[in-house]
Write an enzyme that holds these catalytic residues in place. Structure first.
Site, short mmCIF file in Angstrom:
data_model
loop_
_atom_site.label_atom_id
_atom_site.label_comp_id
_atom_site.label_asym_id
_atom_site.label_seq_id
_atom_site.Cartn_x
_atom_site.Cartn_y
_atom_site.Cartn_z
N LYS A 88 0.83 -1.22 0.00
CA LYS A 88 0.00 0.00 0.00
C LYS A 88 0.86 1.26 0.00
O LYS A 88 0.62 2.19 -0.74
CB LYS A 88 -0.93 0.04 1.24
CG LYS A 88 -1.96 -1.07 1.28
CD LYS A 88 -2.94 -0.87 2.42
CE LYS A 88 -2.34 -0.94 3.81
NZ LYS A 88 -1.75 -2.24 4.16
N ARG A 124 -9.47 0.88 8.83
CA ARG A 124 -8.97 -0.47 9.12
C ARG A 124 -10.05 -1.32 9.80
O ARG A 124 -9.81 -2.50 10.04
CB ARG A 124 -7.82 -0.39 10.13
CG ARG A 124 -6.44 -0.05 9.67
CD ARG A 124 -5.72 -1.17 8.99
NE ARG A 124 -4.39 -1.49 9.48
CZ ARG A 124 -3.28 -0.83 9.23
NH1 ARG A 124 -3.30 0.27 8.55
NH2 ARG A 124 -2.13 -1.28 9.67
N ARG A 159 11.69 -6.82 4.80
CA ARG A 159 11.56 -5.37 4.57
C ARG A 159 12.40 -4.60 5.59
O ARG A 159 12.46 -4.95 6.76
CB ARG A 159 10.10 -4.97 4.70
CG ARG A 159 9.85 -3.51 4.43
CD ARG A 159 8.45 -3.27 3.96
NE ARG A 159 7.53 -3.15 5.07
CZ ARG A 159 6.24 -2.85 4.92
NH1 ARG A 159 5.73 -2.68 3.72
NH2 ARG A 159 5.45 -2.75 5.96
N ARG A 182 11.41 -2.42 11.23
CA ARG A 182 10.45 -1.78 12.13
C ARG A 182 10.18 -2.67 13.34
O ARG A 182 10.23 -3.88 13.24
CB ARG A 182 9.13 -1.54 11.37
CG ARG A 182 9.11 -0.24 10.62
CD ARG A 182 7.96 -0.11 9.66
NE ARG A 182 6.68 -0.63 10.11
CZ ARG A 182 5.56 -0.53 9.38
NH1 ARG A 182 5.58 0.08 8.20
NH2 ARG A 182 4.43 -1.03 9.81
N ARG A 204 -0.26 -9.10 13.25
CA ARG A 204 -0.82 -8.09 12.34
C ARG A 204 -1.67 -8.74 11.25
O ARG A 204 -2.71 -8.23 10.86
CB ARG A 204 0.30 -7.26 11.70
CG ARG A 204 0.86 -6.21 12.65
CD ARG A 204 2.16 -5.65 12.14
NE ARG A 204 2.03 -4.83 10.97
CZ ARG A 204 3.02 -4.59 10.11
NH1 ARG A 204 4.22 -5.12 10.31
NH2 ARG A 204 2.82 -3.80 9.09
#
Ligand code: AMP
Length: 217
Positions: free
Chosen positions: A13, A88, A127, A162, A173
């Site tokens: 996204k 969300r 990532r 992160r 998540r």
């Protein structure tokens, strides 16, 4: 353009939103970025949000709606916006409809990025993100690594994983997404404004979204 981007964590996204902003000066509004900035700055919002974020849970709707009600009325939204990571939950979507109606704003459509789960898992664990708040360039240790000493190729800031990209937080998540966010697909489908895009390559996806925008105009 005025669009909502839906998709699981790791669906791309953020990258798609950034590329879309280059189309017409629309602004990317990422609730995740806003919250991370608040955590870094140690604001009251950041203090309240941090625990939820680190655990991979959603921040309460009331906190998010407080931010978004103000954000959507800021001057830069007049050119258009790409909502990245918001709404969300169904209550957030219902509340957003009311805000948009009050402001007289009509969405172009809602984009749902469809990405296979194994691709998402691989992307999230590999990532890395530039720590500079102004840059936040996204890297991938396999396909697009930072410099050998883990610095950003664009701005030289450290590049890190992160806090919510540990394996445990990622699993949480994804399960939060399935339970709380994926019902939004049905919600917007029923409203007749959902468009699905199978997305393995962000640039290609952006091309298809632009085409759909042009067709609808
Ligand atoms: P993201 O960068 O969009 O993956 O967001 C990172 C984290 O911020 C999420 O895991 C949530 O804890 C929180 N967050 C971001 N957007 C929202 C939202 N719209 N509602 C609730 N929590 C959110």
């Amino acid at each position: 353009m005025k669009i909502i981007l839906l998709g699981a964590p790791g669906a791309g996204k953020g990258t798609v939103a950034r590329l879309l902003t280059e189309t017409d000066g629309s602004v990317q509004i990422s609730t995740g970025d806003i919250l991370r900035a608040s955590v870094r700055e140690g604001t009251e919002l950041g203090k309240q949000a941090r625990g939820y974020m680190d655990r991979g849970e959603l921040v309460p709707d009331s906190l998010i709606m407080g931010i978004m009600k103000i954000r959507l009325q800021e001057e830069d939204c007049k050119k258009g916006f790409i909502l990245d990571g918001f709404p969300r939950t169904i209550p957030q979507a219902v509340e957003l409809e009311k805000i948009l109606e009050t402001l007289g704003i009509k969405l172009d459509f809602v984009v749902n990025l469809e990405v296979p789960r194994e691709v998402i898992l691989d992307r999230l664990t590999t990532r890395r993100t530039c720590l500079s708040p102004e840059c936040q360039e996204i890297y991938n240790v396999k396909s697009n690594p930072p410099t050998t000493d883990d610095k950003c190729k664009k701005c030289g800031s450290p590049v890190m994983q992160r806090d919510d990209e540990t394996e445990e937080a990622i699993i949480r998540r994804l399960s939060t997404y399935t339970q709380k966010t994926s019902p939004l697909i049905g919600f917007y489908q029923r409203e007749g404004i959902l468009k699905n895009f199978v997305s393995l390559d962000s640039k290609e996806t952006v091309g298809k979204i632009r085409e759909a925008l042009n067709k609808d105009r």
